[in-house]
Motif scaffolding. Structure first.
Motif, PDB file in Angstrom:
ATOM      1  N   GLY A 160      10.794  -6.152  11.352  1.00 43.34           N
ATOM      2  CA  GLY A 160       9.723  -5.403  11.566  1.00 43.34           C
ATOM      3  C   GLY A 160       9.869  -3.889  11.160  1.00 43.34           C
ATOM      4  O   GLY A 160       8.791  -3.212  11.118  1.00 43.34           O
ATOM      5  N   GLU A 161      11.235  -3.689  11.353  1.00 44.43           N
ATOM      6  CA  GLU A 161      11.417  -1.862  11.053  1.00 44.43           C
ATOM      7  C   GLU A 161      11.045  -1.931   9.738  1.00 44.43           C
ATOM      8  O   GLU A 161      10.362  -0.650   9.275  1.00 44.43           O
ATOM      9  CB  GLU A 161      12.926  -1.855  11.342  1.00 44.43           C
ATOM     10  N   TYR A 162      11.003  -2.806   8.627  1.00 44.77           N
ATOM     11  CA  TYR A 162      10.855  -2.341   7.120  1.00 44.77           C
ATOM     12  C   TYR A 162       9.228  -2.042   6.921  1.00 44.77           C
ATOM     13  O   TYR A 162       8.939  -1.269   6.402  1.00 44.77           O
ATOM     14  CB  TYR A 162      11.528  -3.312   6.243  1.00 44.77           C
ATOM     15  N   GLY A 163       8.504  -3.247   7.439  1.00 48.35           N
ATOM     16  CA  GLY A 163       7.222  -2.983   7.395  1.00 48.35           C
ATOM     17  C   GLY A 163       6.359  -1.900   8.190  1.00 48.35           C
ATOM     18  O   GLY A 163       5.477  -1.218   7.636  1.00 48.35           O
ATOM     19  N   ALA A 164       6.876  -1.519   9.396  1.00 49.65           N
ATOM     20  CA  ALA A 164       6.275  -0.499  10.142  1.00 49.65           C
ATOM     21  C   ALA A 164       6.584   0.807   9.503  1.00 49.65           C
ATOM     22  O   ALA A 164       5.779   1.633   9.370  1.00 49.65           O
ATOM     23  CB  ALA A 164       7.097  -0.588  11.467  1.00 49.65           C
ATOM     24  N   LYS A 165       7.879   0.936   8.790  1.00 46.31           N
ATOM     25  CA  LYS A 165       8.027   2.264   8.249  1.00 46.31           C
ATOM     26  C   LYS A 165       6.974   2.140   6.812  1.00 46.31           C
ATOM     27  O   LYS A 165       6.494   3.458   6.654  1.00 46.31           O
ATOM     28  CB  LYS A 165       9.500   2.491   7.761  1.00 46.31           C
ATOM     29  N   TRP A 180       6.271   1.642  -1.035  1.00 50.57           N
ATOM     30  CA  TRP A 180       6.481   0.908  -0.197  1.00 50.57           C
ATOM     31  C   TRP A 180       7.870   0.316  -0.605  1.00 50.57           C
ATOM     32  O   TRP A 180       8.823  -0.007   0.063  1.00 50.57           O
ATOM     33  CB  TRP A 180       5.638  -0.314  -0.133  1.00 50.57           C
ATOM     34  N   ARG A 181       7.964  -0.115  -1.924  1.00 55.89           N
ATOM     35  CA  ARG A 181       9.294  -0.713  -2.617  1.00 55.89           C
ATOM     36  C   ARG A 181      10.332   0.402  -2.165  1.00 55.89           C
ATOM     37  O   ARG A 181      11.721  -0.285  -1.952  1.00 55.89           O
ATOM     38  CB  ARG A 181       9.233  -1.018  -4.002  1.00 55.89           C
ATOM     39  N   LYS A 182       9.917   1.402  -2.447  1.00 53.64           N
ATOM     40  CA  LYS A 182      11.239   2.772  -2.243  1.00 53.64           C
ATOM     41  C   LYS A 182      11.676   2.572  -0.694  1.00 53.64           C
ATOM     42  O   LYS A 182      12.803   2.628  -0.550  1.00 53.64           O
ATOM     43  CB  LYS A 182      10.859   3.765  -2.957  1.00 53.64           C
ATOM     44  N   ILE A 183      10.581   2.486   0.220  1.00 53.62           N
ATOM     45  CA  ILE A 183      10.999   2.629   1.466  1.00 53.62           C
ATOM     46  C   ILE A 183      11.644   1.532   2.083  1.00 53.62           C
ATOM     47  O   ILE A 183      12.569   1.763   2.901  1.00 53.62           O
ATOM     48  CB  ILE A 183       9.488   3.037   2.312  1.00 53.62           C
ATOM     49  N   ILE A 184      11.238   0.313   1.504  1.00 51.50           N
ATOM     50  CA  ILE A 184      11.964  -0.713   1.854  1.00 51.50           C
ATOM     51  C   ILE A 184      13.473  -0.552   1.648  1.00 51.50           C
ATOM     52  O   ILE A 184      14.503  -0.961   2.304  1.00 51.50           O
ATOM     53  CB  ILE A 184      11.425  -2.139   1.327  1.00 51.50           C
ATOM     54  N   PHE A 185      13.803  -0.394   0.447  1.00 47.99           N
ATOM     55  CA  PHE A 185      15.274  -0.168  -0.012  1.00 47.99           C
ATOM     56  C   PHE A 185      15.696   0.963   0.458  1.00 47.99           C
ATOM     57  O   PHE A 185      17.070   0.636   0.877  1.00 47.99           O
ATOM     58  CB  PHE A 185      15.173   0.202  -1.732  1.00 47.99           C
ATOM     59  N   LEU A 186      15.262   2.171   1.018  1.00 42.68           N
ATOM     60  CA  LEU A 186      15.946   3.175   1.461  1.00 42.68           C
ATOM     61  C   LEU A 186      16.165   2.875   2.967  1.00 42.68           C
ATOM     62  O   LEU A 186      17.238   3.271   3.523  1.00 42.68           O
ATOM     63  CB  LEU A 186      15.007   4.551   1.496  1.00 42.68           C
ATOM     64  N   ASN A 187      15.351   2.151   3.490  1.00 41.17           N
ATOM     65  CA  ASN A 187      15.694   1.679   4.853  1.00 41.17           C
ATOM     66  C   ASN A 187      16.843   0.560   4.878  1.00 41.17           C
ATOM     67  O   ASN A 187      17.773   0.748   5.804  1.00 41.17           O
ATOM     68  CB  ASN A 187      14.526   0.912   5.427  1.00 41.17           C
ATOM     69  N   PHE A 188      16.801  -0.320   3.998  1.00 40.56           N
ATOM     70  CA  PHE A 188      18.064  -1.161   3.743  1.00 40.56           C
ATOM     71  C   PHE A 188      19.213  -0.349   3.540  1.00 40.56           C
ATOM     72  O   PHE A 188      20.218  -0.761   4.119  1.00 40.56           O
ATOM     73  CB  PHE A 188      17.628  -2.115   2.430  1.00 40.56           C
ATOM     74  N   MET A 189      19.276   0.533   2.523  1.00 39.90           N
ATOM     75  CA  MET A 189      20.301   1.407   2.393  1.00 39.90           C
ATOM     76  C   MET A 189      20.849   2.074   3.632  1.00 39.90           C
ATOM     77  O   MET A 189      22.070   2.351   3.846  1.00 39.90           O
ATOM     78  CB  MET A 189      19.685   2.585   1.354  1.00 39.90           C
ATOM     79  N   GLY A 190      19.998   2.610   4.601  1.00 36.46           N
ATOM     80  CA  GLY A 190      20.453   3.166   5.650  1.00 36.46           C
ATOM     81  C   GLY A 190      20.995   2.119   6.707  1.00 36.46           C
ATOM     82  O   GLY A 190      22.164   2.559   7.298  1.00 36.46           O
ATOM     83  N   ASN A 191      20.689   0.814   6.706  1.00 36.38           N
ATOM     84  CA  ASN A 191      21.225  -0.133   7.676  1.00 36.38           C
ATOM     85  C   ASN A 191      22.565  -0.356   6.841  1.00 36.38           C
ATOM     86  O   ASN A 191      23.535  -0.734   7.894  1.00 36.38           O
ATOM     87  CB  ASN A 191      20.119  -1.301   7.739  1.00 36.38           C
TER      88      ASN A 191
END
Length: 321
Positions: free
Chosen positions: A110-115, A124-135
């Motif tokens: 849910g964190e990916y979609g909410a951001k 959106w694709r970049k945001i999903i990847f950046l969130n993944f990168m942070g995790n």
């Protein structure tokens, strides 16, 4: 007609936000009142018995929680700067609101979609990847310190580890690297993403952002692990610092291997913590009390705080680049 459609969308958005907040609060309440490992009244009794509720102790614990989330927000502010200039205030809203949405979803999906909702669709694709990168940066730090902690415990203590337990722990530690190797060798895709594509995306992010992300992840890790250590001291655990902090590191790496919902984080971590700290002769009730206290501080309180930003969310003002 357009006005009706707009009002319908606004109403659905409000309903969705209320649902997310209600679900998050319910899950937190459920965790506190329905834990099979320890009754919530027993937990409060232990806190009172060891005088954890003193003003000084609470101030230190809350300060460590604030610092923990301060560096998490700094990390996201740094990562999101790859897409747009992001203020600390905006990064705070995005981090806490997305965390509230993630608390009842498996593996924090849910964190990916909410951001993403705070950015234009094209990003959106970049945001999903950046969130993944942070995790992944946080997981890398957990592995780095965790393996060091496990090695110290194994070489320092004469541990009565059955062969099955030893093989199980070894398998859990090796499995992420094995999965990575298999995905790369056989070009396995995960939701359309190949390992090579993830690596290319990683190298496209400026090296300054990558190093700052790793630095903030490391600082954050040392903060919440030493908060755990401080809680153990409050419960009068008399074990040397190297052994105790190594046990904390070991607990976090073992708990991080199993994907789960945040709401069950304390359950998973509690099981591993009881096992690890059992080698140091720390009573189970103390270990579970510390795990639950840490969960409330680092997950429960931030999720409730994030509820405010979920309810205040407005797409037309926050989704612009």
């Amino acid at each position: 007609m357009r006005i009706t459609s707009y009002k319908a969308k606004q109403f659905l958005s409000l309903v969705l936000r209320i649902f997310v907040v209600t679900a998050a609060v319910y899950f937190i309440w459920y965790k506190l009142t329905s834990d099979e490992q320890m009754d919530f009244r027993d937990f409060l009794s232990e806190l009172s018995r060891y005088r954890v509720f003193s003003v000084t102790n609470i101030a230190i614990l809350v300060l460590l929680t604030v610092l923990n989330w301060y560096f998490e927000i700094l990390k996201w502010q740094t990562l999101s700067s790859y897409v747009r200039d992001n203020s600390f205030k905006s990064a705070t809203k995005e981090s806490l609101a997305s965390f509230t949405a993630a608390i009842f979803t498996p593996s924090r999906i849910g964190e990916y979609g909410a951001k993403c909702l705070y950015y234009v669709r094209s990003a959106w694709r970049k945001i999903i990847f950046l969130n993944f990168m942070g995790n992944m940066a946080q997981l890398f730090v957990t592995y780095f310190f965790g393996i060091a902690g496990l090695l110290y415990l194994i070489t320092t203590l004469d541990l009565p580890l059955p062969l099955f337990n030893l093989l199980l722990v070894s398998g859990l530690l090796i499995s992420p690297f094995l999965i990575y190797w298999l995905m790369k060798k056989f070009r396995i895709r995960l939701k359309g993403y190949s390992v090579q594509r993830l690596e290319d995306s990683f190298h496209n992010v400026p090296i300054k952002i990558r190093w700052k992300t790793l630095l903030f992840s490391s600082i954050r890790y040392l903060i919440f692990t030493h908060q755990f250590y401080f809680l153990l001291l409050l419960f009068k655990v008399d074990v040397s610092y190297p052994l105790l902090i190594s046990a904390v590191f070991s607990t976090f790496i073992l708990a991080s291997i199993i994907p789960t919902m945040i709401i069950f984080d304390a359950l998973i971590k509690g099981g591993f913590a009881v096992w690890v700290f059992g080698f140091l002769q720390v009573p189970q009730i103390i270990v579970l009390s510390v795990v639950l206290a840490a969960w409330i501080l680092n997950f429960g309180i931030p999720a409730v705080a994030g509820s405010y930003f979920v309810l205040k969310y407005k797409k037309n003002t926050l989704a612009t680049p």
